[in-house]
Write an enzyme that holds these catalytic residues in place. Structure first.
Site, PDB file in Angstrom:
ATOM      1  N   MET A   1     -10.635   3.474   5.740  1.00 10.55           N
ATOM      2  CA  MET A   1      -9.403   3.880   5.070  1.00 10.55           C
ATOM      3  C   MET A   1      -8.833   2.746   4.223  1.00 10.55           C
ATOM      4  O   MET A   1      -8.831   1.586   4.623  1.00 10.55           O
ATOM      5  CB  MET A   1      -8.364   4.334   6.089  1.00 10.55           C
ATOM      6  CG  MET A   1      -7.279   5.215   5.487  1.00 10.55           C
ATOM      7  SD  MET A   1      -7.909   6.827   4.942  1.00 10.55           S
ATOM      8  CE  MET A   1      -7.944   7.741   6.488  1.00 10.55           C
ATOM      9  N   ASP A  45       0.871  -1.164   0.000  1.00  6.05           N
ATOM     10  CA  ASP A  45       0.000   0.000   0.000  1.00  6.05           C
ATOM     11  C   ASP A  45       0.922   1.233   0.000  1.00  6.05           C
ATOM     12  O   ASP A  45       2.145   1.102   0.157  1.00  6.05           O
ATOM     13  CB  ASP A  45      -0.868  -0.036   1.263  1.00  6.05           C
ATOM     14  CG  ASP A  45      -1.633   1.254   1.468  1.00  6.05           C
ATOM     15  OD1 ASP A  45      -2.346   1.671   0.548  1.00  6.05           O
ATOM     16  OD2 ASP A  45      -1.503   1.854   2.553  1.00  6.05           O
ATOM     17  N   HIS A  82     -15.221   5.296   0.059  1.00  5.33           N
ATOM     18  CA  HIS A  82     -14.932   5.657   1.449  1.00  5.33           C
ATOM     19  C   HIS A  82     -16.011   6.620   1.973  1.00  5.33           C
ATOM     20  O   HIS A  82     -16.550   6.431   3.074  1.00  5.33           O
ATOM     21  CB  HIS A  82     -13.542   6.305   1.502  1.00  5.33           C
ATOM     22  CG  HIS A  82     -13.015   6.580   2.864  1.00  5.33           C
ATOM     23  ND1 HIS A  82     -11.727   6.257   3.240  1.00  5.33           N
ATOM     24  CD2 HIS A  82     -13.580   7.150   3.967  1.00  5.33           C
ATOM     25  CE1 HIS A  82     -11.534   6.632   4.499  1.00  5.33           C
ATOM     26  NE2 HIS A  82     -12.647   7.173   4.959  1.00  5.33           N
ATOM     27  N   ALA A 136     -13.773   8.792  10.237  1.00  5.28           N
ATOM     28  CA  ALA A 136     -13.056   9.086   8.997  1.00  5.28           C
ATOM     29  C   ALA A 136     -12.070   7.986   8.641  1.00  5.28           C
ATOM     30  O   ALA A 136     -11.856   7.680   7.457  1.00  5.28           O
ATOM     31  CB  ALA A 136     -12.328  10.417   9.117  1.00  5.28           C
ATOM     32  N   ALA A 149       0.022   5.251   1.369  1.00 11.98           N
ATOM     33  CA  ALA A 149      -0.090   6.093   2.570  1.00 11.98           C
ATOM     34  C   ALA A 149      -0.327   5.249   3.825  1.00 11.98           C
ATOM     35  O   ALA A 149      -1.213   4.405   3.862  1.00 11.98           O
ATOM     36  CB  ALA A 149      -1.219   7.100   2.407  1.00 11.98           C
ATOM     37  N   ARG A 209     -10.402  -1.670  -3.476  1.00  8.80           N
ATOM     38  CA  ARG A 209     -10.492  -2.521  -2.294  1.00  8.80           C
ATOM     39  C   ARG A 209     -11.900  -2.492  -1.704  1.00  8.80           C
ATOM     40  O   ARG A 209     -12.563  -1.458  -1.784  1.00  8.80           O
ATOM     41  CB  ARG A 209      -9.493  -2.027  -1.221  1.00  8.80           C
ATOM     42  CG  ARG A 209      -8.058  -2.059  -1.662  1.00  8.80           C
ATOM     43  CD  ARG A 209      -7.211  -1.330  -0.636  1.00  8.80           C
ATOM     44  NE  ARG A 209      -5.833  -1.256  -1.090  1.00  8.80           N
ATOM     45  CZ  ARG A 209      -5.002  -0.275  -0.757  1.00  8.80           C
ATOM     46  NH1 ARG A 209      -5.409   0.708   0.028  1.00  8.80           N
ATOM     47  NH2 ARG A 209      -3.765  -0.282  -1.185  1.00  8.80           N
ATOM     48  N   LYS A 231     -11.659   6.418  -2.672  1.00 10.87           N
ATOM     49  CA  LYS A 231     -12.117   7.510  -1.814  1.00 10.87           C
ATOM     50  C   LYS A 231     -13.606   7.819  -1.961  1.00 10.87           C
ATOM     51  O   LYS A 231     -14.257   8.205  -0.986  1.00 10.87           O
ATOM     52  CB  LYS A 231     -11.271   8.765  -2.063  1.00 10.87           C
ATOM     53  CG  LYS A 231      -9.782   8.547  -1.792  1.00 10.87           C
ATOM     54  CD  LYS A 231      -9.526   7.804  -0.481  1.00 10.87           C
ATOM     55  CE  LYS A 231      -8.060   7.491  -0.281  1.00 10.87           C
ATOM     56  NZ  LYS A 231      -7.853   6.555   0.850  1.00 10.87           N
ATOM     57  N   ASP A 252      -1.653  -1.179   5.911  1.00  6.70           N
ATOM     58  CA  ASP A 252      -1.868  -0.624   7.250  1.00  6.70           C
ATOM     59  C   ASP A 252      -3.338  -0.498   7.611  1.00  6.70           C
ATOM     60  O   ASP A 252      -3.674   0.110   8.625  1.00  6.70           O
ATOM     61  CB  ASP A 252      -1.208   0.761   7.343  1.00  6.70           C
ATOM     62  CG  ASP A 252      -1.929   1.802   6.492  1.00  6.70           C
ATOM     63  OD1 ASP A 252      -2.375   2.826   7.053  1.00  6.70           O
ATOM     64  OD2 ASP A 252      -2.049   1.599   5.278  1.00  6.70           O
TER      65      ASP A 252
END
Length: 269
Positions: free
Chosen positions: A50, A13, A57, A46, A15, A161, A54, A187
């Site tokens: 993750m 990944d 998201h 938020a 970030a 994802r 987005k 992460d």
């Protein structure tokens, strides 16, 4: 198909895993977008989705019970597709203005990648960011020493994802097979689900992660027992998501992959 237990590729990944310690680039943008709509969200809300595309998201946040209720009270109706479009436009505008500031490699990342390459492994990558966002990040990361062998963004495949298509695209372009010779490193829970759905090995990293959600300064200043409790919580989250291995720091990754290979050889895989 037997490949002698060897791992051929590691798919990272971006970030919160290799760059942007704590995955803070999207956080400000998500919080700001909802604040502008009069429906403030928490850091936890938020961060929970993750790693996803987005736009997905934002839709996931809007489906959360508390947020959906607050939105309905504020706007007089449940959130719809036009609301998603408006929130995403605000999010993207804020994010694109600040992305360059969040491209520093996480401590130990460059060294870990160098060791993996020295061991003959190929470096791939997937992300929850779009191609346009990555066009900002990739040159900055390259300038700072990180450049994977292949990169695919979440809007360059059929679905981001937790679907496995970005991993499959990496395997196709890098010529890597079978899935058991690939490791996905990330992460977030979305990273782990992406890897599991692709049938590859999965490794979750705690320090610097979005799941931990701390800056380097906060980590250094935090009481030792409190930090341990926070890390244990992240470990439990990764375990629940089905991660095959969980490590404290990206610096431990080369050793963990060597352990994985030894375990596969011992089991005759």
């Amino acid at each position: 198909m037997d490949n002698g237990g060897r791992i051929k590729a590691v798919i990272f990944d971006w970030a919160g895993t290799v760059v942007d310690y704590g995955c803070f680039a999207p956080m400000h943008a998500f919080l700001n977008a909802f604040e502008q709509e009069g429906v403030p969200i928490t850091n936890r809300e938020a961060r929970e989705p993750m790693g996803m595309l987005k736009r997905d998201h934002i839709q996931t946040i809007l489906k959360m019970d508390r947020v959906k209720k607050a939105w309905t009270e504020r706007h007089g109706k449940e959130p719809g597709i036009q609301d998603v479009d408006r929130l995403y436009a605000g999010f993207e505008s804020t994010l694109m203005e600040s992305l360059k500031q969040y491209t520093d490699p996480i401590p130990g990342a460059l060294e870990a990648v160098e060791k993996l390459r020295a061991a003959g492994l190929i470096i791939g990558s997937t992300t929850g960011y779009t191609k346009g966002m990555m066009e900002v990040i990739v040159p900055e990361a390259r300038r700072k020493g990180y450049s994977p062998d292949y990169m695919v963004a979440s809007d360059e495949v059929r679905a981001g994802r937790p679907y496995p298509y970005m991993i499959f695209q990496n395997m196709n372009e890098l010529g890597v097979f079978p899935p058991e010779s690939v490791v996905k490193v990330g992460d977030t829970v979305s990273d782990i689900h992406e890897g599991k759905n692709a049938g590859v090995w999965t490794i979750g990293i705690i320090m610097g992660s979005s799941e931990l959600g701390l800056t380097q300064a906060e980590v250094q200043d935090m009481d030792e027992d409190e930090l341990k409790a926070r890390k244990d919580e992240v470990r439990h989250t990764f375990e629940k998501a089905g991660a095959d291995y969980i490590i404290d720091s990206i610096s431990q990754l080369p050793g963990e992959i060597a352990t994985l290979e030894r375990n596969r050889l011992a089991r005759g895989l």
